[in-house]
Write a protein that holds these residues in place. Structure first.
Motif, PDB file in Angstrom:
ATOM      1  N   VAL A  98     -12.220  -7.752  13.580  1.00 26.62           N
ATOM      2  CA  VAL A  98     -11.676  -6.698  12.708  1.00 26.62           C
ATOM      3  C   VAL A  98     -10.326  -7.144  12.137  1.00 26.62           C
ATOM      4  CG1 VAL A  98     -10.694  -4.359  12.686  1.00 26.62           C
ATOM      5  CG2 VAL A  98     -12.900  -4.770  13.789  1.00 26.62           C
ATOM      6  N   LEU A 337     -14.795   2.556  12.892  1.00 26.87           N
ATOM      7  CA  LEU A 337     -14.909   1.436  11.948  1.00 26.87           C
ATOM      8  C   LEU A 337     -15.689   1.867  10.719  1.00 26.87           C
ATOM      9  CD1 LEU A 337     -15.587  -1.680  14.244  1.00 26.87           C
ATOM     10  CD2 LEU A 337     -13.422  -0.876  13.274  1.00 26.87           C
ATOM     11  N   TRP A 364      -9.866  -1.634   3.692  1.00 27.71           N
ATOM     12  CA  TRP A 364     -11.327  -1.623   3.872  1.00 27.71           C
ATOM     13  C   TRP A 364     -12.067  -1.805   2.557  1.00 27.71           C
ATOM     14  CZ3 TRP A 364     -12.322  -3.180   8.289  1.00 27.71           C
ATOM     15  CH2 TRP A 364     -11.761  -2.665   9.459  1.00 27.71           C
ATOM     16  N   TYR A 383     -18.999 -10.545   9.015  1.00 28.27           N
ATOM     17  CA  TYR A 383     -18.698  -9.143   9.311  1.00 28.27           C
ATOM     18  C   TYR A 383     -19.893  -8.202   9.112  1.00 28.27           C
ATOM     19  CZ  TYR A 383     -14.207 -11.355   8.385  1.00 28.27           C
ATOM     20  OH  TYR A 383     -13.139 -12.217   8.388  1.00 28.27           O
TER      21      TYR A 383
END
Ligand code: FES
Length: 506
Positions: A98, A337, A364, A383
């Protein structure tokens, strides 16, 4: 420029709407259609167009109309979901992943600014996090350890940039800030110059996921091989509406009497927390403070949120003048998330979405652009799995989060919280909005400043919850999944895509 509320954000000041040459849908098969002209949509569209995909970007209003025009534009790797929570719920390796994703996002922003020579007051800065009592000290220590372990460069400090007393503090290096609309418009221009097509005032109303995706819009039909929803929350009915909860946050931009405008980004540890930074716009400095967050549609007097924030800021800062105040919406994800990737329920797998960005939309959005660009160009993304909307992650609190949202939705469907009885339409003050029982009918009533009444059905066109009046932004807000309508029922933001039903009160 226009925005999704009645208040004016600092970023709208003296900036006209983005102008594009297209006003009708081109008759072509596009590689990728992107719905949403905010920072996620534009950044993704530019990356894809530069990768050789022919892209069409559709915006239901004008570019930057939604949360990109209402953000306070903190560029962070220090995230709303603390790294100790991420490590506990997803494992330490994923916490490091992350942090790496967030750093990639900040690198992409910096690269875009230098590659395209964008003038947007961009600056890298440190971010300071401080505690003010022993309980918060403990929290701060845990956050410090996990943040360092995740790979973010942090150090304890004895001073913070703002005049608020604290017990402990640390700073994270390599964060940043910019003017989000100047950045957005510059990227949009690059996208068009690279051959991409932007169409404003074109809302996606339906879509069919077949060999190609047929997209129905308010301006007609268009076909694409893939469709991305970069609309903050996707329209239609999706499991993502259960996994994300809409919140409002409040911001003010003030001028100070002294020249003590704090450098750097600063955050306290209250829940909701306050966030601070300074921005220069057209040669003038503004101190920006934010906070007072609450679930959308759950606070009766949203003006009071501004008053509380202003009072808090005046307690510590020598305020000369309140220059701007505005509120904005974000989506809190169930497990902390964001959800980026294949839209759950997409039959042929041609539909993608990005949502659940918490208060870190600037970061993000760029992670989403990187992940989606890799997925759509066949490049393995490190990811993809971690942020997949299809992930089933039974983290602590996940079931409670979903259940709470369902229970609240049930109450709002019944109109339990929002229904008042009024005897006469004259009971309503000028400028007041209310969902009320009138002669046996539930109606959403707004009396404007001239005394003119506007009546619409309070039943949200998404999944039939009852809307609530947001006095600060002069909008009908749906507490279930965050759809918003203007005083006259016109849809401002999804997931609804049609207007509230008009009621004739004659
Ligand atoms: Fe889903 Fe209103 S936004 S019911």
């Amino acid at each position: 420029m226009q925005r999704d509320g009645a208040t004016v954000s600092l970023w709208q000041y003296n900036i006209p709407d983005y102008e594009t040459k297209h006003t009708t849908l081109p008759a072509a098969l596009f590689d990728v259609i992107i719905a949403g002209g905010g920072i996620t949509g534009i950044t993704t569209a530019l990356l894809l167009q530069k990768s050789g995909k022919n892209c069409l970007l559709l915006e239901s209003n004008t570019l930057g109309f939604g949360t990109t025009g209402g953000t306070t534009a903190h560029l962070n790797t220090l995230l709303d979901t603390p790294y100790n929570t991420i490590a506990k719920d997803f494992g330490e390796k994923n916490a490091q992943l992350v942090a790496k994703a967030a750093q990639d996002a900040l690198n992409l922003i910096s690269n875009n600014i230098s590659t395209y020579n964008i003038k947007c007051e961009y600056q890298t800065q440190a971010a300071y996090l401080f505690s003010q009592n022993s309980q918060q000290d403990k929290e701060l220590d845990e956050m410090f350890r996990a943040t360092a372990h995740a790979g973010v460069q942090v150090s304890y400090v004895n001073e913070i940039p703002i005049p608020i007393s604290f017990t402990k503090a640390f700073k994270a290096e390599g964060q940043g800030k910019f003017h989000p609309i100047e950045y957005l418009f510059a990227l949009a221009k690059q996208f068009e110059e690279a051959g991409g097509t932007v169409l404003q005032h074109c809302r996606v109303t339906n879509w069919h996921d077949d060999e190609n995706v047929t997209v129905e819009t308010t301006l007609g039909k268009v076909e694409g091989r893939k469709l991305i929803f970069a609309t903050h929350i996707p329209p239609g009915v999706s499991v993502l509406h259960l996994r994300c909860a809409p919140y409002r946050s409040y911001a003010i931009a003030v001028e100070l009497n002294d020249e003590n405008y704090p450098d750097h980004l600063t955050y306290d540890l209250y829940n909701p927390y306050h966030y601070y930074r300074t921005q220069e716009v057209m040669g003038k400095k503004y101190f920006i403070a934010g906070g007072e967050d609450h679930k959308t549609g759950h606070v009766e007097n949203t003006e009071a949120c501004f008053l509380k924030l202003e009072a808090y800021v005046r307690k510590y800062f020598n305020v000369k003048e309140m220059a701007f105040k505005w509120s904005s919406q974000y989506y809190e994800p169930a497990d902390g998330l964001p959800y980026i990737g294949h839209m759950p329920g997409s039959q042929k797998g041609n539909i993608y979405a990005a949502t659940g960005f918490s208060g870190n939309g600037m970061t993000w959005s760029h992670v989403a652009a990187l992940v989606l660009c890799d997925m759509l160009t066949g490049v393995p993304s490190p990811y993809e799995e971690l942020f997949s909307p299809g992930r089933i992650k039974p983290v602590a609190g996940f079931t409670a989060f979903v259940k709470e949202n369902v229970d609240v939705a049930k109450e709002f469907v019944k109109g339990f919280f929002t229904r008042d009885k009024i005897e006469s339409l004259s009971d309503l003050a000028h400028g007041e909005g209310k969902v009320a029982n009138y002669e046996g009918e539930k109606i959403a009533l707004y009396k404007d400043e001239n005394g003119q009444l506007h009546a619409v059905s309070p039943v949200c066109r998404h999944l039939k919850c009852h809307v609530a009046w947001n006095i600060a932004e002069q909008s009908w807000d749906c507490p279930c999944h965050g759809a918003r309508y203007n005083y006259n029922g016109k849809v401002i933001t999804g997931p609804a895509s049609t207007n509230l039903e008009q009621i004739n009160i004659e």
